[in-house]
Design an enzyme around this catalytic site. Sequence first.
Site, PDB file in Angstrom:
ATOM      1  N   LYS A 156      -1.607   3.343  -4.045  1.00  0.00           N
ATOM      2  CA  LYS A 156      -2.717   2.274  -4.431  1.00  0.00           C
ATOM      3  C   LYS A 156      -3.248   1.891  -3.067  1.00  0.00           C
ATOM      4  O   LYS A 156      -2.491   1.272  -2.034  1.00  0.00           O
ATOM      5  CB  LYS A 156      -2.250   1.004  -5.235  1.00  0.00           C
ATOM      6  CG  LYS A 156      -3.692  -0.057  -5.390  1.00  0.00           C
ATOM      7  CD  LYS A 156      -3.621  -1.007  -4.318  1.00  0.00           C
ATOM      8  CE  LYS A 156      -4.710  -2.093  -4.787  1.00  0.00           C
ATOM      9  NZ  LYS A 156      -4.947  -2.969  -3.662  1.00  0.00           N
ATOM     10  N   GLY A 211       3.360  -6.412   1.665  1.00  0.00           N
ATOM     11  CA  GLY A 211       2.304  -7.550   1.690  1.00  0.00           C
ATOM     12  C   GLY A 211       2.830  -8.787   1.589  1.00  0.00           C
ATOM     13  O   GLY A 211       3.634  -9.246   2.168  1.00  0.00           O
ATOM     14  N   GLY A 215       1.052 -12.049  -3.726  1.00  0.00           N
ATOM     15  CA  GLY A 215       0.944 -10.738  -4.361  1.00  0.00           C
ATOM     16  C   GLY A 215       2.011 -10.146  -4.678  1.00  0.00           C
ATOM     17  O   GLY A 215       2.074  -9.252  -5.758  1.00  0.00           O
ATOM     18  N   GLY A 216       2.992 -10.118  -3.854  1.00  0.00           N
ATOM     19  CA  GLY A 216       4.293  -9.369  -4.238  1.00  0.00           C
ATOM     20  C   GLY A 216       5.089  -9.715  -5.481  1.00  0.00           C
ATOM     21  O   GLY A 216       5.302  -9.335  -6.159  1.00  0.00           O
ATOM     22  N   GLU A 235       8.107  -5.619   0.129  1.00  0.00           N
ATOM     23  CA  GLU A 235       8.478  -6.613   1.681  1.00  0.00           C
ATOM     24  C   GLU A 235       7.433  -7.468   1.611  1.00  0.00           C
ATOM     25  O   GLU A 235       6.127  -7.285   1.406  1.00  0.00           O
ATOM     26  CB  GLU A 235       8.300  -5.388   2.550  1.00  0.00           C
ATOM     27  CG  GLU A 235       8.336  -6.191   3.853  1.00  0.00           C
ATOM     28  CD  GLU A 235       7.902  -5.383   5.127  1.00  0.00           C
ATOM     29  OE1 GLU A 235       7.361  -5.909   6.128  1.00  0.00           O
ATOM     30  OE2 GLU A 235       8.122  -4.065   5.357  1.00  0.00           O
ATOM     31  N   CYS A 272       4.783  -7.880  10.538  1.00  0.00           N
ATOM     32  CA  CYS A 272       5.489  -8.642   9.754  1.00  0.00           C
ATOM     33  C   CYS A 272       6.774  -9.063  10.175  1.00  0.00           C
ATOM     34  O   CYS A 272       7.672  -9.724   9.795  1.00  0.00           O
ATOM     35  CB  CYS A 272       6.120  -7.481   8.557  1.00  0.00           C
ATOM     36  SG  CYS A 272       6.858  -5.982   9.019  1.00  0.00           S
ATOM     37  N   GLU A 355       4.715 -18.908   6.655  1.00  0.00           N
ATOM     38  CA  GLU A 355       4.434 -17.881   7.620  1.00  0.00           C
ATOM     39  C   GLU A 355       2.849 -17.914   8.088  1.00  0.00           C
ATOM     40  O   GLU A 355       1.869 -17.795   6.742  1.00  0.00           O
ATOM     41  CB  GLU A 355       4.972 -16.318   6.964  1.00  0.00           C
ATOM     42  CG  GLU A 355       4.382 -15.317   7.856  1.00  0.00           C
ATOM     43  CD  GLU A 355       4.659 -14.163   7.214  1.00  0.00           C
ATOM     44  OE1 GLU A 355       4.805 -12.821   7.818  1.00  0.00           O
ATOM     45  OE2 GLU A 355       4.812 -13.961   5.987  1.00  0.00           O
TER      46      GLU A 355
END
Length: 470
Positions: A156, A211, A215-216, A235, A272, A355
């Site tokens: 995607k 991401g 969303g994850g 992740e 990240c 974060e």
Amino acid sequence: MDAHQEAAHETAADDLESVLAAAHAAARPLARSTPAERADALDAVARALEGARAELVALAGEETHLPQARLEGELTRTVFQARLFAAGLRDGSLLPTRIDHADPDWGMGPRPDLRRTVVPIGPVLVFAASNFPFAFSVAGGDSVSALAAGCPVVVKAHPGHPRLSLATARQVTAALAAVGAPEGAFALIEGVEASKTALRDRRIRAAGFTGSVRGGRALFDLAVSRPDPIPFHGELGSVNPVVVTPAAWAERGADVAAGWVGSLTLGAGQFCTNPGVVLVPDADAFTAAVDLPVPGPMLHPGIVEGFRTATDELGSQPGVRPVATGADGPDGIAAQVFTVTAADVVTNPHLLELEAFGPAGLVVGYSSEDELRSVLDALPGQLTGSVHAAAEDPLAVEVAGLLAEHVGRVVWNDWPTGVTVSAAQQHGGPWPATTSPTTTSVGTAAISRWQRPVAFQGFPAAALPDELKD
């Protein structure tokens, strides 16, 4: 991500069905391919990416605003990564096997001949990331490790670099076809709804994601709520805490402060592994030594908006105060440093979950070793944790052990940005750093995400898979 970009491209339902059907059809021939054949395919992908370097780097620069040197280095890493997996397939290091020969005197009774290997899990759905347009995108670690395992890959695309995604996918698809890989071994889709439909489809057997936590988590919930739940290797988020011991501060405090700022603001803080939290014995002295640079451009408007929201939330927490702000970069974003006491963090451990994906960090001042231990005990899962120690520093050794309870990689007297690709690398950690703390998304061990073990009992030699034969 930018909602406008996300809405701009969406794979049509008929096209998505064709992609999924082709991936399903490719699964069996890919699973039956030899390690040497998969190695040839990965080498072909590496050559194709290298051959298209000028085109791909130019597209990446236009769409992500990252500097050319950074993009050149990232493409080199991506090519190296594909070749490293190819080498591991050829030398057998990526083929874990266990053989227990028949033993009539086995302690629990006669043991049959048992031989354990791994098989590909099936078609894999990969969600590309925005901040690494090569290394964690279309031909990134998830895609390469899945192809190495013998799994068809459906990627995607991230809306932050759509033209680059299409160009990269063309190179990968052509390279695979040139070495005889089955049609459907690799494909690209676009759009949120198309990706959700694919994630729910029974032909997809596992997924990888890089991401945000929000969303994850939403995608993870979809993956595990299917009638047939599948592994979702996500992740998500990490503040990557750094501990500076009193001995290290006394020995080289100014150097540590400068190193922290450099790692924190690297790539405008869009890594990240940027160290967003640092624990120090003298917060005032530490922040006085901080010199903030002007950040470069952000990747897309969605990250700018998210950074502003995150720093506003961080600055509004009890006990948190801003102590340093640099000059604005091209997106109106400035590097920022906040400070708070360890006691306030223990009272409000939510601070360790905030974060700010960008050039912002939190300095936590601790007044005793016990206070430091209390903060470390409150840590949620992280990708990394770092210790800055002196030559003789028993506290640092203890801190490293405490960090290892919460992180996937512990760093000694160095900074967490820069994740080398190798066999021993671990890029993962407990929730919310990842959804799969037992796996890595970087390094050759990532292949295990896309394999499942199978034991063969009592088989004649001729009927065994080649890797299990004596």
